[in-house]
Design a protein around this motif. Structure first.
Motif, PDB file in Angstrom:
ATOM      1  N   GLU A  18       0.838  -1.185   0.000  1.00  0.00           N
ATOM      2  CA  GLU A  18       0.000   0.000   0.000  1.00  0.00           C
ATOM      3  C   GLU A  18       0.881   1.246   0.000  1.00  0.00           C
ATOM      4  O   GLU A  18       1.941   1.275   0.615  1.00  0.00           O
ATOM      5  CB  GLU A  18      -0.916  -0.002   1.222  1.00  0.00           C
ATOM      6  CG  GLU A  18      -1.897  -1.153   1.201  1.00  0.00           C
ATOM      7  CD  GLU A  18      -2.793  -1.181   2.424  1.00  0.00           C
ATOM      8  OE1 GLU A  18      -2.720  -0.258   3.255  1.00  0.00           O
ATOM      9  OE2 GLU A  18      -3.569  -2.136   2.540  1.00  0.00           O
ATOM     10  N   ALA A  19       0.418   2.279  -0.709  1.00  0.00           N
ATOM     11  CA  ALA A  19       1.189   3.515  -0.829  1.00  0.00           C
ATOM     12  C   ALA A  19       0.243   4.688  -1.050  1.00  0.00           C
ATOM     13  O   ALA A  19      -0.946   4.507  -1.281  1.00  0.00           O
ATOM     14  CB  ALA A  19       2.180   3.402  -1.992  1.00  0.00           C
ATOM     15  N   MET A  20       0.805   5.878  -0.980  1.00  0.00           N
ATOM     16  CA  MET A  20       0.042   7.099  -1.230  1.00  0.00           C
ATOM     17  C   MET A  20       0.712   7.859  -2.380  1.00  0.00           C
ATOM     18  O   MET A  20       1.902   8.182  -2.300  1.00  0.00           O
ATOM     19  CB  MET A  20       0.004   7.978   0.017  1.00  0.00           C
ATOM     20  CG  MET A  20      -0.652   7.303   1.217  1.00  0.00           C
ATOM     21  SD  MET A  20      -2.367   6.895   0.964  1.00  0.00           S
ATOM     22  CE  MET A  20      -3.135   8.467   1.252  1.00  0.00           C
ATOM     23  N   ALA A  21      -0.046   8.129  -3.439  1.00  0.00           N
ATOM     24  CA  ALA A  21       0.477   8.890  -4.575  1.00  0.00           C
ATOM     25  C   ALA A  21       0.529  10.369  -4.211  1.00  0.00           C
ATOM     26  O   ALA A  21      -0.443  10.930  -3.708  1.00  0.00           O
ATOM     27  CB  ALA A  21      -0.398   8.685  -5.804  1.00  0.00           C
ATOM     28  N   ILE A  22       1.686  10.991  -4.464  1.00  0.00           N
ATOM     29  CA  ILE A  22       1.892  12.397  -4.132  1.00  0.00           C
ATOM     30  C   ILE A  22       1.725  13.271  -5.373  1.00  0.00           C
ATOM     31  O   ILE A  22       1.040  14.281  -5.351  1.00  0.00           O
ATOM     32  CB  ILE A  22       3.286  12.606  -3.517  1.00  0.00           C
ATOM     33  CG1 ILE A  22       3.429  11.746  -2.262  1.00  0.00           C
ATOM     34  CG2 ILE A  22       3.524  14.073  -3.205  1.00  0.00           C
ATOM     35  CD1 ILE A  22       4.829  11.676  -1.723  1.00  0.00           C
ATOM     36  N   TYR A  23       2.389  12.879  -6.466  1.00  0.00           N
ATOM     37  CA  TYR A  23       2.219  13.606  -7.726  1.00  0.00           C
ATOM     38  C   TYR A  23       2.580  12.711  -8.900  1.00  0.00           C
ATOM     39  O   TYR A  23       3.166  11.640  -8.735  1.00  0.00           O
ATOM     40  CB  TYR A  23       3.021  14.913  -7.760  1.00  0.00           C
ATOM     41  CG  TYR A  23       4.524  14.776  -7.734  1.00  0.00           C
ATOM     42  CD1 TYR A  23       5.257  14.599  -8.906  1.00  0.00           C
ATOM     43  CD2 TYR A  23       5.225  14.879  -6.548  1.00  0.00           C
ATOM     44  CE1 TYR A  23       6.631  14.496  -8.885  1.00  0.00           C
ATOM     45  CE2 TYR A  23       6.600  14.779  -6.513  1.00  0.00           C
ATOM     46  CZ  TYR A  23       7.304  14.588  -7.684  1.00  0.00           C
ATOM     47  OH  TYR A  23       8.671  14.481  -7.649  1.00  0.00           O
TER      48      TYR A  23
END
Length: 66
Positions: A18-23
């Motif tokens: 799992e990850a969070m997209a920043i840009y």
């Protein structure tokens, strides 16, 4: 470059991390875009291509990605 107002949850296809997209940055006319994401486990910042990630579950947009 497109920076998100709020990080967008994604999953790395290879290992289901799992990850969070920043840009995201345009990869060119015939190539995948390059996403900058932060891993939820450890916080490492990595760059991946569009074909290496998928959207996490999102009930608002009826996406069942995981």
């Amino acid at each position: 470059m497109m920076q998100f107002n709020s990080p967008m949850p994604v999953v790395i296809k290879e290992n289901n991390a799992e990850a969070m997209a920043i840009y995201v940055v345009q990869g060119g006319t015939f190539e995948n875009d390059i996403w900058t994401i932060s891993l939820c486990d450890g916080g490492d910042i990595i760059h991946v291509r569009t074909d290496q990630i998928k959207m996490y579950n999102n009930k608002t947009f009826d996406i069942n990605g995981k």
